[in-house]
Scaffold this motif. Structure first.
Motif, PDB file in Angstrom:
ATOM      1  N   GLN A  78      -8.385  20.100  94.049  1.00  0.00           N
ATOM      2  CA  GLN A  78      -8.263  20.285  92.604  1.00  0.00           C
ATOM      3  C   GLN A  78      -8.149  18.926  91.936  1.00  0.00           C
ATOM      4  OE1 GLN A  78      -4.515  21.368  90.514  1.00  0.00           O
ATOM      5  NE2 GLN A  78      -5.480  23.362  90.167  1.00  0.00           N
ATOM      6  N   GLY A  81      -5.600  19.044  87.389  1.00  0.00           N
ATOM      7  CA  GLY A  81      -4.798  20.237  87.138  1.00  0.00           C
ATOM      8  C   GLY A  81      -5.562  21.523  86.968  1.00  0.00           C
ATOM      9  N   THR A  82      -6.888  21.459  86.810  1.00  0.00           N
ATOM     10  CA  THR A  82      -7.660  22.686  86.575  1.00  0.00           C
ATOM     11  C   THR A  82      -9.006  22.710  87.277  1.00  0.00           C
ATOM     12  OG1 THR A  82      -8.636  21.759  84.550  1.00  0.00           O
ATOM     13  CG2 THR A  82      -6.609  23.054  84.297  1.00  0.00           C
ATOM     14  N   ILE A  83      -9.611  21.571  87.561  1.00  0.00           N
ATOM     15  CA  ILE A  83     -10.989  21.512  88.041  1.00  0.00           C
ATOM     16  C   ILE A  83     -11.034  21.727  89.550  1.00  0.00           C
ATOM     17  CG2 ILE A  83     -13.087  20.119  88.176  1.00  0.00           C
ATOM     18  CD1 ILE A  83     -11.991  18.513  85.768  1.00  0.00           C
ATOM     19  N   VAL A  84     -11.807  22.732  89.988  1.00  0.00           N
ATOM     20  CA  VAL A  84     -12.025  22.994  91.406  1.00  0.00           C
ATOM     21  C   VAL A  84     -13.474  22.691  91.737  1.00  0.00           C
ATOM     22  CG1 VAL A  84     -10.162  24.674  91.540  1.00  0.00           C
ATOM     23  CG2 VAL A  84     -12.471  25.452  90.966  1.00  0.00           C
ATOM     24  N   ASP A  87     -16.537  24.247  90.020  1.00  0.00           N
ATOM     25  CA  ASP A  87     -16.646  24.142  88.565  1.00  0.00           C
ATOM     26  C   ASP A  87     -17.718  23.163  88.095  1.00  0.00           C
ATOM     27  OD1 ASP A  87     -14.658  25.975  88.174  1.00  0.00           O
ATOM     28  OD2 ASP A  87     -13.062  24.491  87.871  1.00  0.00           O
ATOM     29  N   THR A  97      -4.966  16.586  91.860  1.00  0.00           N
ATOM     30  CA  THR A  97      -3.700  17.278  91.616  1.00  0.00           C
ATOM     31  C   THR A  97      -3.337  18.283  92.704  1.00  0.00           C
ATOM     32  OG1 THR A  97      -4.942  18.742  90.126  1.00  0.00           O
ATOM     33  CG2 THR A  97      -3.636  16.993  89.108  1.00  0.00           C
ATOM     34  N   SER A  98      -4.254  18.551  93.628  1.00  0.00           N
ATOM     35  CA  SER A  98      -3.919  19.421  94.753  1.00  0.00           C
ATOM     36  C   SER A  98      -4.863  19.102  95.904  1.00  0.00           C
ATOM     37  CB  SER A  98      -4.032  20.899  94.366  1.00  0.00           C
ATOM     38  OG  SER A  98      -3.499  21.734  95.388  1.00  0.00           O
ATOM     39  N   ASP A 150       1.401  25.992  90.494  1.00  0.00           N
ATOM     40  CA  ASP A 150       0.108  26.292  89.873  1.00  0.00           C
ATOM     41  C   ASP A 150      -0.325  27.711  90.248  1.00  0.00           C
ATOM     42  OD1 ASP A 150      -2.827  26.465  89.599  1.00  0.00           O
ATOM     43  OD2 ASP A 150      -2.702  24.347  89.054  1.00  0.00           O
ATOM     44  N   GLU A 151      -0.459  28.581  89.257  1.00  0.00           N
ATOM     45  CA  GLU A 151      -0.786  29.980  89.519  1.00  0.00           C
ATOM     46  C   GLU A 151      -2.151  30.128  90.190  1.00  0.00           C
ATOM     47  OE1 GLU A 151      -0.897  34.290  87.155  1.00  0.00           O
ATOM     48  OE2 GLU A 151      -0.612  32.413  86.041  1.00  0.00           O
ATOM     49  N   GLY A 152      -3.147  29.353  89.739  1.00  0.00           N
ATOM     50  CA  GLY A 152      -4.468  29.428  90.337  1.00  0.00           C
ATOM     51  C   GLY A 152      -4.472  28.994  91.791  1.00  0.00           C
ATOM     52  N   ARG A 250       5.026  17.989  90.144  1.00  0.00           N
ATOM     53  CA  ARG A 250       4.600  17.813  88.755  1.00  0.00           C
ATOM     54  C   ARG A 250       5.763  17.608  87.781  1.00  0.00           C
ATOM     55  NH1 ARG A 250      -0.683  21.860  88.209  1.00  0.00           N
ATOM     56  NH2 ARG A 250      -1.653  21.208  90.171  1.00  0.00           N
TER      57      ARG A 250
END
Length: 375
Positions: A78, A81-84, A87, A97-98, A150-152, A250
């Protein structure tokens, strides 16, 4: 034997030869858990140029994807914080971030956790779920709880764990608060870096239990600490040998630097130690004990390189520069960051510069202290 089973066996052999995989139960876990199932969403390949670091997706249709899943390397999953990986096509230049931590580090930490059959374990930082699966294989689902902010990320881990036949208790929330509903735990393990050990972890661990976590500062020198929880609600222990680095939890990541102070102001003096001392890992860790919330940046102004330390929350700063082998420092704000670092590092050196695995860590309701043996 399938391709991935052969790759698992080869990975276990490599980890055993390197000394990270030391006992049969954990070898059985490595051979039994398919790491690639936790990377079916792909991962990012690092691309370094002279000026920037970029990340490009590697998806399961890549011919080298399966083999890469079983290499001893951390794989970023990741960005920002959002991009996998699924994407985008092309490259992205943002911070990871992960990730799926390198297997040698995962296994080394699980071995260092000193678990026994029947132990209840709380994991801070589910990530892809690979280390969670290893814990489930070793202990059973009902004894493993894992918290992910992170929920995702947690959702993808749940899917992968289910595919592999595991159903631990997964929690979405702030891992620094632990998970009191499942307490008390025999072991707590954190797969993220922290600046201070939360008292919640100690309160949720039974006396005699162990907390394994990486302690860090905002200059990013970090060490793995193994703490034993005591009857009086405190914990203490030492660092384990070896440099270990994780992304910071975080809630404990440094704040944005914002507008820099006027570095031409402040009080100037000749520096007893130059900024190059914090290039060394151990020395930087000692410096962080004096200034754990100082961030380090390098600037070029008027043709001169300046090494700047900023504690945004304390509104304190220090700027160092070199001229002809002599270092000078200007400092501003309510505290003197470089004075405190020089005092700490000089005292540590006077005590023989003991290695970090001789340092003692103590956590009480009054705070966290890290000390080294005195000469």
């Amino acid at each position: 034997m399938s391709d991935d089973e052969e790759l698992r066996s080869q990975l276990a052999d490599r980890l055993a030869r390197s000394g990270h995989l030391r006992t049969q139960p954990w070898r059985q876990a490595v051979e039994g858990v398919a790491r690639h199932e936790f990377l079916t969403g792909g991962f990012f390949n690092r691309i370094d140029t002279k000026t920037v670091t970029a990340w490009a997706p590697v998806m399961p249709d890549d011919p080298l994807w399966l083999e890469r899943c079983y290499q001893d390397e951390s794989l970023v999953t990741q960005i920002a914080g959002t991009i996998v990986p699924g994407d985008l096509r092309g490259e992205v230049m943002r911070a990871p971030t992960s990730s799926s931590t390198m297997p040698s580090l995962v296994v080394r930490m699980l071995e260092d956790l000193q678990v026994d059959a029947g132990h209840r374990v709380l994991e801070i930082g589910t990530g892809t779920g690979y280390s969670t699966a290893l814990l489930c294989h070793r202990l059973g689902d009902e004894l493993v709880a894992s918290v992910e902010v992170d929920e995702g990320v947690s959702g993808r881990a749940r899917t992968a764990l289910g595919t592999c036949g595991y159903a631990p208790h997964l929690v979405v929330g702030n891992g620094l608060a632990g998970h009191k509903d499942g307490a008390p735990y025999d072991r707590v393990i954190a797969t993220c870096g922290i600046v201070t050990v939360p008292m919640e972890w100690i309160e949720q661990t039974r006396p005699g239990g162990i907390i394994l976590t990486t302690l860090c500062g905002w200059m990013y020198s970090s060490e793995l600490a193994r703490l034993t929880v005591h009857d009086d609600g405190t914990a203490s222990g030492r660092f384990l040998a070896g440099q270990i680095s994780f992304m910071l939890a975080r809630p404990q990541t440094p704040p944005p630097l914002g507008i820099l102070p006027d570095l031409d102001q402040g009080q100037e003096r000749e520096a007893a130690l130059g900024a190059d001392v914090v290039d060394d890992w151990d020395t930087r860790f000692v410096a962080q004990l004096a200034a754990p919330r100082a961030q380090r940046i390098t600037l070029t102004r008027d043709g001169r390189t300046e090494h700047v330390l900023l504690d945004v929350e304390a509104d304190a700063w220090a700027a160092l520069s070199e001229d002809g082998g002599r270092w000078s420092v200007r400092q501003g704000g309510p505290s003197r960051i470089w004075d405190e670092i020089e005092e700490h590092v000089t005292r540590w050196r006077a005590d023989g510069a003991p290695p970090l695995d001789q340092f003692e860590v103590s956590v009480t309701p009054d705070g966290q202290t890290i000390t080294w043996p005195r000469a």
